[in-house]
Design a protein around this motif. Structure first.
Motif, PDB file in Angstrom:
ATOM      1  N   ASP A   8       0.842  -1.192   0.000  1.00  0.00           N
ATOM      2  CA  ASP A   8       0.000   0.000   0.000  1.00  0.00           C
ATOM      3  C   ASP A   8       0.884   1.252   0.000  1.00  0.00           C
ATOM      4  O   ASP A   8       2.123   1.157  -0.094  1.00  0.00           O
ATOM      5  CB  ASP A   8      -0.932   0.002   1.215  1.00  0.00           C
ATOM      6  CG  ASP A   8      -0.185  -0.191   2.538  1.00  0.00           C
ATOM      7  OD1 ASP A   8       1.035   0.108   2.599  1.00  0.00           O
ATOM      8  OD2 ASP A   8      -0.815  -0.618   3.526  1.00  0.00           O
ATOM      9  N   ARG A   9       0.265   2.399   0.120  1.00  0.00           N
ATOM     10  CA  ARG A   9       1.013   3.653   0.094  1.00  0.00           C
ATOM     11  C   ARG A   9       1.990   3.757   1.248  1.00  0.00           C
ATOM     12  O   ARG A   9       3.069   4.339   1.102  1.00  0.00           O
ATOM     13  CB  ARG A   9       0.046   4.838   0.107  1.00  0.00           C
ATOM     14  CG  ARG A   9       0.748   6.193   0.042  1.00  0.00           C
ATOM     15  CD  ARG A   9      -0.208   7.356  -0.129  1.00  0.00           C
ATOM     16  NE  ARG A   9       0.528   8.622  -0.220  1.00  0.00           N
ATOM     17  CZ  ARG A   9      -0.031   9.796  -0.457  1.00  0.00           C
ATOM     18  NH1 ARG A   9      -1.351   9.881  -0.618  1.00  0.00           N
ATOM     19  NH2 ARG A   9       0.709  10.891  -0.534  1.00  0.00           N
ATOM     20  N   TRP A  10       1.643   3.209   2.388  1.00  0.00           N
ATOM     21  CA  TRP A  10       2.543   3.283   3.534  1.00  0.00           C
ATOM     22  C   TRP A  10       3.850   2.552   3.226  1.00  0.00           C
ATOM     23  O   TRP A  10       4.940   3.058   3.566  1.00  0.00           O
ATOM     24  CB  TRP A  10       1.882   2.681   4.763  1.00  0.00           C
ATOM     25  CG  TRP A  10       0.682   3.431   5.250  1.00  0.00           C
ATOM     26  CD1 TRP A  10      -0.629   3.034   5.182  1.00  0.00           C
ATOM     27  CD2 TRP A  10       0.657   4.731   5.871  1.00  0.00           C
ATOM     28  NE1 TRP A  10      -1.457   3.983   5.717  1.00  0.00           N
ATOM     29  CE2 TRP A  10      -0.701   5.035   6.157  1.00  0.00           C
ATOM     30  CE3 TRP A  10       1.642   5.650   6.219  1.00  0.00           C
ATOM     31  CZ2 TRP A  10      -1.089   6.229   6.766  1.00  0.00           C
ATOM     32  CZ3 TRP A  10       1.263   6.841   6.835  1.00  0.00           C
ATOM     33  CH2 TRP A  10      -0.085   7.119   7.101  1.00  0.00           C
ATOM     34  N   GLU A  11       3.766   1.382   2.582  1.00  0.00           N
ATOM     35  CA  GLU A  11       4.985   0.645   2.245  1.00  0.00           C
ATOM     36  C   GLU A  11       5.793   1.368   1.175  1.00  0.00           C
ATOM     37  O   GLU A  11       7.030   1.353   1.215  1.00  0.00           O
ATOM     38  CB  GLU A  11       4.635  -0.777   1.788  1.00  0.00           C
ATOM     39  CG  GLU A  11       4.223  -1.700   2.906  1.00  0.00           C
ATOM     40  CD  GLU A  11       4.265  -3.172   2.526  1.00  0.00           C
ATOM     41  OE1 GLU A  11       4.576  -3.471   1.344  1.00  0.00           O
ATOM     42  OE2 GLU A  11       3.991  -4.012   3.395  1.00  0.00           O
ATOM     43  N   VAL A  12       5.119   1.988   0.228  1.00  0.00           N
ATOM     44  CA  VAL A  12       5.830   2.783  -0.781  1.00  0.00           C
ATOM     45  C   VAL A  12       6.561   3.940  -0.093  1.00  0.00           C
ATOM     46  O   VAL A  12       7.716   4.246  -0.404  1.00  0.00           O
ATOM     47  CB  VAL A  12       4.859   3.308  -1.851  1.00  0.00           C
ATOM     48  CG1 VAL A  12       5.594   4.239  -2.820  1.00  0.00           C
ATOM     49  CG2 VAL A  12       4.210   2.151  -2.611  1.00  0.00           C
ATOM     50  N   THR A  13       5.892   4.577   0.853  1.00  0.00           N
ATOM     51  CA  THR A  13       6.508   5.669   1.605  1.00  0.00           C
ATOM     52  C   THR A  13       7.772   5.201   2.310  1.00  0.00           C
ATOM     53  O   THR A  13       8.810   5.884   2.284  1.00  0.00           O
ATOM     54  CB  THR A  13       5.513   6.239   2.631  1.00  0.00           C
ATOM     55  OG1 THR A  13       4.377   6.770   1.945  1.00  0.00           O
ATOM     56  CG2 THR A  13       6.148   7.326   3.479  1.00  0.00           C
TER      57      THR A  13
ATOM     58  N   PHE B  14       2.288   9.938  10.701  1.00  0.00           N
ATOM     59  CA  PHE B  14       2.898  11.008   9.909  1.00  0.00           C
ATOM     60  C   PHE B  14       4.115  11.592  10.622  1.00  0.00           C
ATOM     61  O   PHE B  14       5.159  11.831  10.017  1.00  0.00           O
ATOM     62  CB  PHE B  14       1.882  12.130   9.654  1.00  0.00           C
ATOM     63  CG  PHE B  14       0.875  11.837   8.583  1.00  0.00           C
ATOM     64  CD1 PHE B  14       1.116  10.911   7.582  1.00  0.00           C
ATOM     65  CD2 PHE B  14      -0.337  12.520   8.562  1.00  0.00           C
ATOM     66  CE1 PHE B  14       0.181  10.659   6.587  1.00  0.00           C
ATOM     67  CE2 PHE B  14      -1.276  12.292   7.574  1.00  0.00           C
ATOM     68  CZ  PHE B  14      -1.021  11.356   6.581  1.00  0.00           C
ATOM     69  N   VAL B  15       3.966  11.835  11.912  1.00  0.00           N
ATOM     70  CA  VAL B  15       5.056  12.424  12.690  1.00  0.00           C
ATOM     71  C   VAL B  15       6.271  11.506  12.695  1.00  0.00           C
ATOM     72  O   VAL B  15       7.418  11.954  12.509  1.00  0.00           O
ATOM     73  CB  VAL B  15       4.591  12.730  14.128  1.00  0.00           C
ATOM     74  CG1 VAL B  15       5.782  13.144  15.001  1.00  0.00           C
ATOM     75  CG2 VAL B  15       3.533  13.818  14.129  1.00  0.00           C
ATOM     76  N   ASP B  16       6.027  10.225  12.896  1.00  0.00           N
ATOM     77  CA  ASP B  16       7.133   9.263  12.915  1.00  0.00           C
ATOM     78  C   ASP B  16       7.862   9.243  11.565  1.00  0.00           C
ATOM     79  O   ASP B  16       9.095   9.240  11.514  1.00  0.00           O
ATOM     80  CB  ASP B  16       6.595   7.872  13.243  1.00  0.00           C
ATOM     81  CG  ASP B  16       7.661   6.803  13.106  1.00  0.00           C
ATOM     82  OD1 ASP B  16       8.631   6.833  13.887  1.00  0.00           O
ATOM     83  OD2 ASP B  16       7.529   5.943  12.192  1.00  0.00           O
ATOM     84  N   ILE B  17       7.091   9.253  10.469  1.00  0.00           N
ATOM     85  CA  ILE B  17       7.695   9.245   9.133  1.00  0.00           C
ATOM     86  C   ILE B  17       8.534  10.498   8.929  1.00  0.00           C
ATOM     87  O   ILE B  17       9.683  10.436   8.464  1.00  0.00           O
ATOM     88  CB  ILE B  17       6.598   9.143   8.053  1.00  0.00           C
ATOM     89  CG1 ILE B  17       5.990   7.743   8.056  1.00  0.00           C
ATOM     90  CG2 ILE B  17       7.150   9.489   6.669  1.00  0.00           C
ATOM     91  CD1 ILE B  17       4.714   7.630   7.239  1.00  0.00           C
ATOM     92  N   PHE B  18       7.981  11.642   9.278  1.00  0.00           N
ATOM     93  CA  PHE B  18       8.706  12.895   9.072  1.00  0.00           C
ATOM     94  C   PHE B  18       9.982  12.932   9.897  1.00  0.00           C
ATOM     95  O   PHE B  18      11.060  13.291   9.386  1.00  0.00           O
ATOM     96  CB  PHE B  18       7.818  14.089   9.428  1.00  0.00           C
ATOM     97  CG  PHE B  18       8.476  15.410   9.191  1.00  0.00           C
ATOM     98  CD1 PHE B  18       8.435  16.002   7.947  1.00  0.00           C
ATOM     99  CD2 PHE B  18       9.160  16.061  10.212  1.00  0.00           C
ATOM    100  CE1 PHE B  18       9.073  17.219   7.710  1.00  0.00           C
ATOM    101  CE2 PHE B  18       9.797  17.270   9.988  1.00  0.00           C
ATOM    102  CZ  PHE B  18       9.748  17.859   8.734  1.00  0.00           C
ATOM    103  N   ASN B  19       9.900  12.573  11.149  1.00  0.00           N
ATOM    104  CA  ASN B  19      11.062  12.683  12.029  1.00  0.00           C
ATOM    105  C   ASN B  19      12.188  11.749  11.597  1.00  0.00           C
ATOM    106  O   ASN B  19      13.371  12.101  11.687  1.00  0.00           O
ATOM    107  CB  ASN B  19      10.658  12.409  13.475  1.00  0.00           C
ATOM    108  CG  ASN B  19       9.848  13.547  14.066  1.00  0.00           C
ATOM    109  OD1 ASN B  19       9.737  14.621  13.488  1.00  0.00           O
ATOM    110  ND2 ASN B  19       9.250  13.313  15.226  1.00  0.00           N
ATOM    111  N   ARG B  20      11.836  10.566  11.107  1.00  0.00           N
ATOM    112  CA  ARG B  20      12.886   9.672  10.617  1.00  0.00           C
ATOM    113  C   ARG B  20      13.498  10.197   9.323  1.00  0.00           C
ATOM    114  O   ARG B  20      14.689  10.010   9.056  1.00  0.00           O
ATOM    115  CB  ARG B  20      12.319   8.270  10.403  1.00  0.00           C
ATOM    116  CG  ARG B  20      12.088   7.520  11.710  1.00  0.00           C
ATOM    117  CD  ARG B  20      11.700   6.073  11.496  1.00  0.00           C
ATOM    118  NE  ARG B  20      10.327   5.922  11.019  1.00  0.00           N
ATOM    119  CZ  ARG B  20       9.980   5.326   9.888  1.00  0.00           C
ATOM    120  NH1 ARG B  20      10.899   4.841   9.069  1.00  0.00           N
ATOM    121  NH2 ARG B  20       8.704   5.213   9.548  1.00  0.00           N
ATOM    122  N   THR B  21      12.698  10.881   8.521  1.00  0.00           N
ATOM    123  CA  THR B  21      13.190  11.426   7.256  1.00  0.00           C
ATOM    124  C   THR B  21      14.227  12.516   7.483  1.00  0.00           C
ATOM    125  O   THR B  21      15.265  12.565   6.814  1.00  0.00           O
ATOM    126  CB  THR B  21      12.023  12.001   6.425  1.00  0.00           C
ATOM    127  OG1 THR B  21      11.071  10.963   6.159  1.00  0.00           O
ATOM    128  CG2 THR B  21      12.516  12.580   5.114  1.00  0.00           C
TER     129      THR B  21
END
Length: 345
Positions: free
Chosen positions: A153-158, A199-206
């Motif tokens: 899904d989109r989460w895995e693509v992200t 969303f926060v977790d994704i951003f902070n790791r990025t």
């Protein structure tokens, strides 16, 4: 870096000069040297328009990005344009933007191209000019990719895209870039319906490679395809979770909201500097300096001047150049009015 109170800046993109719009439709007529010359000339034009307006912080205008996502997809292996549009006629809308199918595990062996953009901007801009580079975050970057058989899904693509964006940020930091703006409009568009903590977790790791090493800013908006939003226009769903973003400055549209949620900026200002959209990029009404000053006055009860930046609501790529130049000039003039009122000049 906060050069002055009520800093003036842009999100990232500037309109293409008319000749560049034409040239991109006829690239087969140009050689590599011609294309390189056009790119440099376009960036010089974007620099000129921003510095002439008097902006405190400028970008390269994203002049090498022929589309917000498509230019990056050209660097990523494993993507195939399926040339499918749900609708080709009628008023422009987001369902007229094509999708791309993932055909193999995603990789970016040459990076995402932002390093080269920064090196060009650094070489062409005035030596004393504050610069920033914008890069889409992985969630937004995943928006036009169909998972195919390799991702669920989109989460895995992200998650597959996240290391690529993080590596680009790491390389920019190594070059000494002063500010990096991570564009994540998809997060603000879908904060009302998706897991904001995720969303926060994704951003902070990025952004992890840039923490404490460069100024990190984040751009949030509600979409701007042909001047049309796609998300629910409210920043309320972002609270309180977005306060856990690891970022120095958070940018939010506000003019498109008619400043109805300006009071919520107080929450963000408790944690970050706040860049407020005081120019409507989806309108050809040219804001006067007094208009801009009045909008800044609406912000000051909630965001102290030393934490406040002003910018257009979104990127200017889909606003005509003549309007962009006047809007930015008046934005700078409006900011100067308020600085004078507050005795900051």
């Amino acid at each position: 870096m906060q050069p002055v109170p009520i800093k003036t800046t842009v999100v990232g993109s500037m309109p293409f000069p008319g000749w560049l719009e034409h040239a991109t439709q006829h690239l087969d007529q140009f050689g590599p040297a011609d294309v390189n010359e056009m790119i440099e000339d376009a960036v010089i034009t974007a620099i000129h328009d921003q510095t002439t307006a008097g902006l405190d912080v400028i970008t390269d205008g994203e002049q090498t990005r022929f589309d917000f996502n498509l230019s990056f997809y050209g660097y990523i292996k494993g993507i195939e344009n399926n040339d499918t549009e749900l609708r080709k006629f009628g008023p422009p809308a987001h369902d007229q933007r094509g999708k791309h199918t993932i055909t193999q595990p995603l990789t970016a062996p040459r990076g995402l191209g932002v390093v080269e953009e920064y090196q060009r901007l650094k070489r062409l801009a005035p030596a004393d000019q504050h610069l920033k580079m914008s890069i889409p975050g992985p969630y937004t970057l995943s928006g036009r990719l169909l998972p195919g058989e390799f991702y669920k899904d989109r989460w895995e693509v992200t998650e597959a895209l996240l290391p690529m964006v993080r590596k680009e940020i790491e390389d920019l930091v190594a070059l000494g870039v002063e500010e990096i703006c991570v564009d994540e409009p998809s997060m603000s568009c879908y904060a009302y319906r998706e897991d904001t903590k995720r969303f926060v977790d994704i951003f902070n790791r990025t952004v992890a490679p840039g923490v404490g090493k460069t100024r990190l800013s984040m751009h949030l908006c509600f979409g701007n395809y042909k001047g049309r939003s796609v998300g629910r226009k409210s920043i309320a769903p972002m609270l309180p979770d977005f306060l856990d973003m690891t970022v120095d400055e958070l940018h939010s549209e506000m003019t498109i909201l008619n400043f109805s949620e300006v009071h919520l900026l107080e929450r963000f200002a408790e944690k970050f500097d706040v860049a407020v959209g005081v120019i409507d990029v989806k309108s050809y009404y040219i804001e006067t300096p007094d208009d801009v000053a009045e909008r800044i006055r609406k912000c000051l009860p909630y965001v102290p001047a030393n934490k406040l930046a002003v910018a257009p609501d979104c990127g200017m790529s889909q606003t005509a150049r003549w309007a962009t130049k006047q809007k930015l000039t008046n934005m700078v003039a409006g900011a100067k009015i308020i600085r004078q009122e507050l005795g900051l000049v």
